[in-house]
Design an enzyme around this catalytic site. Sequence first.
Site, mmCIF file in Angstrom:
data_model
loop_
_atom_site.group_PDB
_atom_site.id
_atom_site.type_symbol
_atom_site.label_atom_id
_atom_site.label_comp_id
_atom_site.label_asym_id
_atom_site.label_seq_id
_atom_site.Cartn_x
_atom_site.Cartn_y
_atom_site.Cartn_z
ATOM 1 N N LYS A 45 0.811 -1.225 0.000
ATOM 2 C CA LYS A 45 0.000 0.000 0.000
ATOM 3 C C LYS A 45 0.842 1.272 0.000
ATOM 4 O O LYS A 45 0.344 2.354 -0.265
ATOM 5 C CB LYS A 45 -0.920 0.023 1.229
ATOM 6 C CG LYS A 45 -1.887 -1.139 1.308
ATOM 7 C CD LYS A 45 -3.028 -0.985 0.320
ATOM 8 C CE LYS A 45 -3.990 -2.134 0.442
ATOM 9 N NZ LYS A 45 -5.084 -2.048 -0.508
ATOM 10 N N SER A 67 -11.537 -6.689 -6.499
ATOM 11 C CA SER A 67 -10.605 -5.564 -6.543
ATOM 12 C C SER A 67 -9.171 -6.020 -6.358
ATOM 13 O O SER A 67 -8.897 -6.954 -5.611
ATOM 14 C CB SER A 67 -10.939 -4.596 -5.430
ATOM 15 O OG SER A 67 -9.821 -3.797 -5.144
ATOM 16 N N ALA A 68 -8.289 -5.350 -7.020
ATOM 17 C CA ALA A 68 -6.866 -5.664 -6.882
ATOM 18 C C ALA A 68 -6.354 -5.271 -5.512
ATOM 19 O O ALA A 68 -5.418 -5.848 -4.998
ATOM 20 C CB ALA A 68 -6.080 -4.925 -7.945
ATOM 21 N N CYS A 69 -6.972 -4.247 -4.930
ATOM 22 C CA CYS A 69 -6.424 -3.646 -3.723
ATOM 23 C C CYS A 69 -6.442 -4.583 -2.529
ATOM 24 O O CYS A 69 -5.759 -4.342 -1.555
ATOM 25 C CB CYS A 69 -7.167 -2.361 -3.404
ATOM 26 S SG CYS A 69 -7.030 -1.206 -4.755
ATOM 27 N N ALA A 70 -7.245 -5.645 -2.608
ATOM 28 C CA ALA A 70 -7.262 -6.592 -1.500
ATOM 29 C C ALA A 70 -6.494 -7.854 -1.861
ATOM 30 O O ALA A 70 -6.472 -8.819 -1.113
ATOM 31 C CB ALA A 70 -8.708 -6.937 -1.138
#
Lengths: 126, 384
Positions: free
Chosen positions: A99, B318-321
């Site tokens: 992140k 989603s890619a973010c997870a």
Amino acid sequence: MYSDKVMEHFKNPRNVGEIKDADGVGTVGNPVCGDMMTMYIKVKNGKIADIKFKTYGCGAAIATSSMSTELALGKTVDEAEKITRQNVADALDGLPPVKMHCSNLASDALQEAIKDYRKKKEEKKK
Amino acid sequence: MDNGSGAPVDPRVLQEMLPYFTEHVGNPSSFHSEGFKALKAINRARQQIADLINAEPAEIFFTASATEATNLAIIGGAIRYKNKGNRVVSSAVEHISTVNICKELTRTGWEYQQAPVDADGVVLLDKLDELVTDKTVIVTVMAANGEIGTIQPIKDAAAIAHKKGAFFHTDATAALGKIPLDVKAMDIDMMTLSSNDIYGPKGVGALYVKKILRLRPVIIGGGQEQGLRSGTENTPGIVGFGKAAELAKQELPTEAKRLTGLRDHLIKGITSTIPETYLNGHTTNRTPNNANVRFSYIEGEALILSLDDVGLQVNTGSACAAKTLEPSACLLATGLKPEDAHGSLVFTLGKANNKEQIDYVIQQLPAIVKRLRSMSSITPEELK
């Protein structure tokens, strides 16, 4: 995987919104990547008197936006300009490594807003 | 509501497994009464699993996971039949494990191609037909997609493969126990089977291999599983997988009907109450347990964190997870733009879910979506 502080800022983000007559506006990111944020600042006597954000993105994107506004509010423009991604991440007790690059864009948006503020100020002088 | 990633082992399965940890601990390869007991238990499981897909017990080979089963099918098949050609073909929405196995083959001179899918995620059979040539050794198309639930026309895909003398493999991980599967009627050569997707234990899988086929093993050793998969058998795991298969066969008709009702209630409940929400995948041609819904202007990870906060566990496209930063390859293959793929939620329903829980989701989601949209920098004015 997120620190308690990240979750707290995600659930109760500070300074969400827009400033209609903002002195500076900065947008970074791209919906294609899943993160896009806009930062609005209002400057009085050289200090960040008001700051708001709008963010499309993951939990980290929202939490870093919130934390950046909190770090910047009340600081002089020169001080706020020195806020880095690392400062924001540290203030949130860290971010997952993946992140750090994709979602920790809020300080960049702040820098863009300050750049916009300086540019507008220059234009006014002319 | 994330049964696709992990569901509890059925207590009846666990009960069946327990004695094989502590009492019947013989090695199935041993020539004494305890060894015979283990061997008998494994062969009973073989029968139970064969019954679920209308195969013969001798056509079931145990592995340590569904992924390993697919490795055996594709790598083992490719090596064994390399004299026929050097091509493998899959659909564009295969599980990442299948994709990576096929890609691995390309390091040693194989060609790998993917047949595109339509907007619902159904493989385009005419395109598949074009890609399969006399040089194609293996065609692999999943029975159903775990992310968007779309059921594939595997009988037709198998016919296309066979027309060119290729073998047909299907990954049935997301379909087993959810929809009826019949390897004889569908003319399937190899099928990947997963235990933990039917309330069995993790750490065990199986490959169905049609009698006439010969594969090269990918795990070499003492020659267990007719030489196709060496290594001491995981007797408790296999016994559990067998029991889970038996229960799945018994309960499939009633459970599929119940889950279809819950699924459609959930889909309708979300898409009719929240503006700019859309179903991903086919409306009816989908597994009974899967609902994949897309929410414009917000990001999937923020959604799942918010849902988790009210006690609901779901997954996202989603890619973010995910471990990578890429948006879901499956959703992109259906023609979605990356920014749309990011805002998708995957609900995989299971035995433990009931109507009250679905109603709770429908009740909770509007406020969550509204909150995230009100914060989002890309929400249009009229939705704020």
